[in-house]
Design a protein around this motif. Sequence first.
Motif, PDB file in Angstrom:
ATOM      1  N   ASN A 338       0.626  -3.018   2.856  1.00  0.00           N
ATOM      2  CA  ASN A 338       0.174  -2.985   1.460  1.00  0.00           C
ATOM      3  C   ASN A 338       1.124  -3.711   0.508  1.00  0.00           C
ATOM      4  O   ASN A 338       1.568  -3.170  -0.512  1.00  0.00           O
ATOM      5  N   ILE A 339       1.434  -4.965   0.842  1.00  0.00           N
ATOM      6  CA  ILE A 339       2.267  -5.789  -0.035  1.00  0.00           C
ATOM      7  C   ILE A 339       1.375  -6.399  -1.113  1.00  0.00           C
ATOM      8  O   ILE A 339       0.421  -7.112  -0.802  1.00  0.00           O
ATOM      9  N   PRO A 340       1.649  -6.139  -2.384  1.00  0.00           N
ATOM     10  CA  PRO A 340       0.836  -6.756  -3.447  1.00  0.00           C
ATOM     11  C   PRO A 340       1.039  -8.267  -3.457  1.00  0.00           C
ATOM     12  O   PRO A 340       2.127  -8.765  -3.144  1.00  0.00           O
ATOM     13  N   ASN A 341       0.002  -8.995  -3.832  1.00  0.00           N
ATOM     14  CA  ASN A 341       0.114 -10.441  -3.936  1.00  0.00           C
ATOM     15  C   ASN A 341      -0.609 -10.907  -5.192  1.00  0.00           C
ATOM     16  O   ASN A 341      -1.494 -10.219  -5.702  1.00  0.00           O
ATOM     17  N   ALA A 342      -0.218 -12.061  -5.674  1.00  0.00           N
ATOM     18  CA  ALA A 342      -0.852 -12.618  -6.868  1.00  0.00           C
ATOM     19  C   ALA A 342      -0.912 -14.133  -6.752  1.00  0.00           C
ATOM     20  O   ALA A 342      -0.050 -14.753  -6.126  1.00  0.00           O
ATOM     21  N   VAL A 343      -1.936 -14.707  -7.346  1.00  0.00           N
ATOM     22  CA  VAL A 343      -2.059 -16.152  -7.493  1.00  0.00           C
ATOM     23  C   VAL A 343      -2.154 -16.411  -8.992  1.00  0.00           C
ATOM     24  O   VAL A 343      -3.105 -15.961  -9.638  1.00  0.00           O
ATOM     25  N   PHE A 344      -1.180 -17.118  -9.546  1.00  0.00           N
ATOM     26  CA  PHE A 344      -1.152 -17.341 -10.992  1.00  0.00           C
ATOM     27  C   PHE A 344      -1.979 -18.575 -11.333  1.00  0.00           C
ATOM     28  O   PHE A 344      -1.494 -19.554 -11.906  1.00  0.00           O
ATOM     29  N   SER A 345      -3.226 -18.480 -10.975  1.00  0.00           N
ATOM     30  CA  SER A 345      -4.216 -19.518 -11.257  1.00  0.00           C
ATOM     31  C   SER A 345      -4.755 -19.284 -12.664  1.00  0.00           C
ATOM     32  O   SER A 345      -4.253 -18.444 -13.410  1.00  0.00           O
ATOM     33  N   HIS A 346      -5.796 -20.029 -13.019  1.00  0.00           N
ATOM     34  CA  HIS A 346      -6.444 -19.857 -14.334  1.00  0.00           C
ATOM     35  C   HIS A 346      -7.927 -19.556 -14.119  1.00  0.00           C
ATOM     36  O   HIS A 346      -8.686 -20.479 -13.893  1.00  0.00           O
ATOM     37  N   PRO A 347      -8.336 -18.290 -14.152  1.00  0.00           N
ATOM     38  CA  PRO A 347      -7.561 -17.074 -14.408  1.00  0.00           C
ATOM     39  C   PRO A 347      -6.817 -16.617 -13.158  1.00  0.00           C
ATOM     40  O   PRO A 347      -7.119 -17.081 -12.054  1.00  0.00           O
ATOM     41  N   PRO A 348      -5.871 -15.694 -13.317  1.00  0.00           N
ATOM     42  CA  PRO A 348      -5.072 -15.256 -12.170  1.00  0.00           C
ATOM     43  C   PRO A 348      -5.823 -14.289 -11.260  1.00  0.00           C
ATOM     44  O   PRO A 348      -6.753 -13.599 -11.684  1.00  0.00           O
ATOM     45  N   MET A 349      -5.394 -14.276  -9.998  1.00  0.00           N
ATOM     46  CA  MET A 349      -5.909 -13.347  -8.999  1.00  0.00           C
ATOM     47  C   MET A 349      -4.788 -12.398  -8.583  1.00  0.00           C
ATOM     48  O   MET A 349      -3.618 -12.726  -8.687  1.00  0.00           O
ATOM     49  N   ALA A 350      -5.175 -11.231  -8.069  1.00  0.00           N
ATOM     50  CA  ALA A 350      -4.182 -10.304  -7.527  1.00  0.00           C
ATOM     51  C   ALA A 350      -4.882  -9.386  -6.530  1.00  0.00           C
ATOM     52  O   ALA A 350      -6.080  -9.125  -6.640  1.00  0.00           O
ATOM     53  N   GLY A 351      -4.129  -8.911  -5.553  1.00  0.00           N
ATOM     54  CA  GLY A 351      -4.722  -8.030  -4.560  1.00  0.00           C
ATOM     55  C   GLY A 351      -3.671  -7.253  -3.799  1.00  0.00           C
ATOM     56  O   GLY A 351      -2.490  -7.601  -3.780  1.00  0.00           O
ATOM     57  N   VAL A 352      -4.114  -6.182  -3.163  1.00  0.00           N
ATOM     58  CA  VAL A 352      -3.246  -5.383  -2.307  1.00  0.00           C
ATOM     59  C   VAL A 352      -4.112  -4.743  -1.230  1.00  0.00           C
ATOM     60  O   VAL A 352      -5.267  -4.381  -1.475  1.00  0.00           O
ATOM     61  N   GLY A 353      -3.578  -4.635  -0.029  1.00  0.00           N
ATOM     62  CA  GLY A 353      -4.296  -3.974   1.048  1.00  0.00           C
ATOM     63  C   GLY A 353      -5.289  -4.881   1.749  1.00  0.00           C
ATOM     64  O   GLY A 353      -5.207  -6.110   1.692  1.00  0.00           O
ATOM     65  N   LEU A 354      -6.266  -4.250   2.397  1.00  0.00           N
ATOM     66  CA  LEU A 354      -7.224  -4.963   3.233  1.00  0.00           C
ATOM     67  C   LEU A 354      -8.338  -5.608   2.410  1.00  0.00           C
ATOM     68  O   LEU A 354      -8.787  -5.048   1.414  1.00  0.00           O
TER      69      LEU A 354
END
Length: 448
Positions: A338-354
């Motif tokens: 469960n490592i959080p991740n993010a993509v600082f795109s326009h707009p940004p994305m983020a996720g954690v888990g499966l």
Amino acid sequence: MADHEFDLFVIGAGSGGVRASRIAAAHGARVAVAEEYRVGGTCVIRGCVPKKLLVYGAHFAEDLKDAKRFGWQVPDCGFDWPTLRDNVLGEVDRLNGLYAQTLTNNKVEIILERATVSGAHEVTLASGRKVTARYILIATGAHPHVPEFPGSEHGITSNEVFHLDKLPRRILIAGAGYIANEFAGIFNEFGTKVTLINRSDVILRGYEEAIRDRLLQISLTKGIEFRFNSEFESIERQQDGCLKVKTSGHDPVEVDCVLFATGRVPNTTGLGLAEAGVELDDKGAVVVGEDNKSSVDSIYAVGDVTNRVQLTPIAIREGQAFADTVFGNKPHKVDYDNIPNAVFSHPPMAGVGLTESQARNKLGSVAVYTSDFRAMKNVLAGRNERALYKMVCDATTGRVVGLHMIGPDAPEILQAAAVAVKAGLTKDDFDRTVALHPSMAEELVLLK
């Protein structure tokens, strides 16, 4: 320990190396760290920190337009790349100094030379000096991969992009991972014509499918061009200085800059690791166990050079675990679930888990909840861009196993929500939480 000059010699002063050095020294170890470039590593010097500052700068393009709908009499504004570039590089200089000061304050000796491993307990500096240490830590990180084809030397990588003399009118970005999509969004907001080329027809492989599809849809709407199922054939410098790029399956395109964002390669070439008996994998990464130890008992490795999880916070945690375990009598290991991740795109994305597909493969029966909405600010601004939140649950227990989102401030919202996922909370736990209204984050406790 007295038989060696140092208890610990660290090669590489990036995020993992700095943390390991500082903590080991705090535990009483005699520590030296060698760095051939600048203290701070990829994240601080040429990665996530300066890139995030460019992201902030890029956001003003839309904010200034939206402000007019909120009553502000904003004139048409021009953008000056050198001003942002120089201010960002100035901040990098400041952070470089702070990192070095932190090491010095903790009595870590900084050696600004390249170091190579010349034995299980010995390193050789570029000056020819040999140093011995009870333990050696490899924390040299990774570097951008550059594909080989005729003219590839005309392209740049994320290392050089922060130093561009001027803003390109047209840029071709190779790759479809987070680096490629982040810089595509940045340059598009700056007014550059952006074309992204990828060998497959999928962007952000491994991320939640619905979220990455939404980013693709929004990026296309913003004017970013995607060339899928295509590979480089050649790049030729034209007389006017522009680059003529030939790719398979598409007409040639002329651009002012080609940016390679095609993955990163562990920095192990020429370090003397194999000669010292350290096992490397087929990509050149140091093979380590859960305790960060290599195949040589006295040599350890943390961070991107191990190619486990290429994220700054993971490198920091690995450095901390190594120092606490080896020098602090507080053995512990990094938890990679469960490592959080993010993509600082326009707009940004983020996720954690499966992701949903991962959860179905692992659990069989899942329940999925979504919210597809326009942020209140976008409504008044007349911007049709929609946010999407997605929650993936174990259908049997109701436990939230994945949470993914795209929309304004998604990474900021996800960081707090990731605690709930890590703690194993259920959909009912979210539902019982009162919504904080009006906010975008409230959608997390209103999902249907």
